[in-house]
Design a protein around this motif. Sequence first.
Motif, PDB file in Angstrom:
ATOM      1  N   THR A  86       0.641  -1.139   0.047  1.00 49.38           N
ATOM      2  CA  THR A  86       0.032   0.100  -0.017  1.00 49.38           C
ATOM      3  C   THR A  86       0.836   1.066  -0.073  1.00 49.38           C
ATOM      4  O   THR A  86       0.418   2.278  -0.414  1.00 49.38           O
ATOM      5  N   SER A  87       2.168   1.236   0.185  1.00 49.64           N
ATOM      6  CA  SER A  87       2.996   2.328   0.287  1.00 49.64           C
ATOM      7  C   SER A  87       3.224   2.918  -1.286  1.00 49.64           C
ATOM      8  O   SER A  87       3.617   3.984  -1.505  1.00 49.64           O
ATOM      9  N   CYS A 146      -2.866   0.505  -4.786  1.00 49.98           N
ATOM     10  CA  CYS A 146      -1.986   1.543  -4.553  1.00 49.98           C
ATOM     11  C   CYS A 146      -2.735   2.604  -3.510  1.00 49.98           C
ATOM     12  O   CYS A 146      -3.839   2.642  -3.239  1.00 49.98           O
ATOM     13  N   LYS A 147      -1.839   3.508  -3.088  1.00 47.42           N
ATOM     14  CA  LYS A 147      -2.478   4.580  -2.039  1.00 47.42           C
ATOM     15  C   LYS A 147      -2.343   6.018  -2.894  1.00 47.42           C
ATOM     16  O   LYS A 147      -1.648   6.309  -3.436  1.00 47.42           O
ATOM     17  N   CYS A 148      -3.635   6.571  -2.590  1.00 44.38           N
ATOM     18  CA  CYS A 148      -3.956   7.682  -3.363  1.00 44.38           C
ATOM     19  C   CYS A 148      -2.771   8.932  -2.743  1.00 44.38           C
ATOM     20  O   CYS A 148      -2.579   8.857  -1.646  1.00 44.38           O
TER      21      CYS A 148
END
Length: 372
Positions: A86-87, A146-148
């Motif tokens: 998620t980073s 993914c992370k926004c």
Amino acid sequence: MNWMRANPQMLLIVVMMSGSFIILAHFSLFRNKVIQRFMHASRGNIQKQVVIEESPYIKRNKIMNRESLARILRLNFEQKNETKPTSRKCHVAYAKLKGYISLHLMTEETNQTTSSGLTWPPTLKYLDFIYKDLEHGGVYKGPKECKCATNFAIIVPFRDREQHLRFFLFYIHPLLQRQRTCYTIIVVEQDDDKTFNKGKMMNSGFLYANSIGDFDCYIFHDVDMIAENDRNIYQCKEKKVAHLVWQMDKYDYEIPYYDYIGGVLAFTKEQFITVNGFSTMYEGWGGEDDDMMKRIWAKGYELWRPRKKNIARFKMIHHNHDKRNPRIDDYLMQDLLFSAISRQDSDGLNSLHTVRTDVIKYPSHTRVKVRS
Ligand code: UDP
Ligand code: MN
């Protein structure tokens, strides 16, 4: 040999028996191999054997221990849904964008039932159904993998425009999701009979957004503005206030004048607080956006627009003037615009006295009702 020639049936029987023997031997060898492999995998831990009856692997391997089962399941199922770390930041995937979008606004035929039985524009109920995977309140938390990088609050001033809202919601969700952004749609509805005060609705929307979450970019969006190109990336600029419009069908795909900032305007939190939000003194149609332009210049910000004009292209749903939003008296508007900069620090976010009367979380949006 003579015996063979004399008893052809016997020969056939012998051939068949030896064939069966070879096949049986092959299977038992294979079986042993399977068992050997399994024993190896389980590292001799045969006490922990479990029999998995429903598993698709049962046919190959009747007996399996927990570890090997877990390993196989992991390989076969989890890998497919596996989320990337998620980073990893979400970037716009240009290849997944459509570019030009053909809009079906059909303004003169709105609320018609199409041949497929669909009411057009889609009803709120239908929109809630098609966007049921969003978190309630029109909240999209971004793609799984993914992370926004940015969390957007889309703030929409609103009253008496139910049909426009239905078009707006129908088109905006897929566009923002294709752009791989995190966002919440906040529709701020003036909940009284007074003349429409767009500035107050915008400011209330900003304060409400701040009370529910951590947003980096606040996009003030007219409900009747529908993007015609998804390459127009919704975004804020740290050093400049972003106006996402170059072309509007209403103005023959131009903007009426260079400093025009109507339609879709994006601020960072710091920018919006620095300009003290919108003036609250424009009751009725006109002036509040020109006032905002003066505020932006006065605080030393510049305007930013997308480099390519033809992607910053919008249709504005055709409409007449709203009954409860008459044009501001010209003299009053001139006075207000003349004193815009001197009023800036005392009229706006810090002078807002609105009352939030209700918050309704639909799947497709959050409706914040506000008394002006
Ligand atoms: N608006 C609204 N109800 C009203 C008046 C305005 O919802 O009675 C909102 C709506 O979001 C609309 C925006 O304010 O798109 C700007 O108003 P309008 O469309 O009348 O201005 P225009 O840009 O067309 O001159
Ligand atoms: Mn309009």
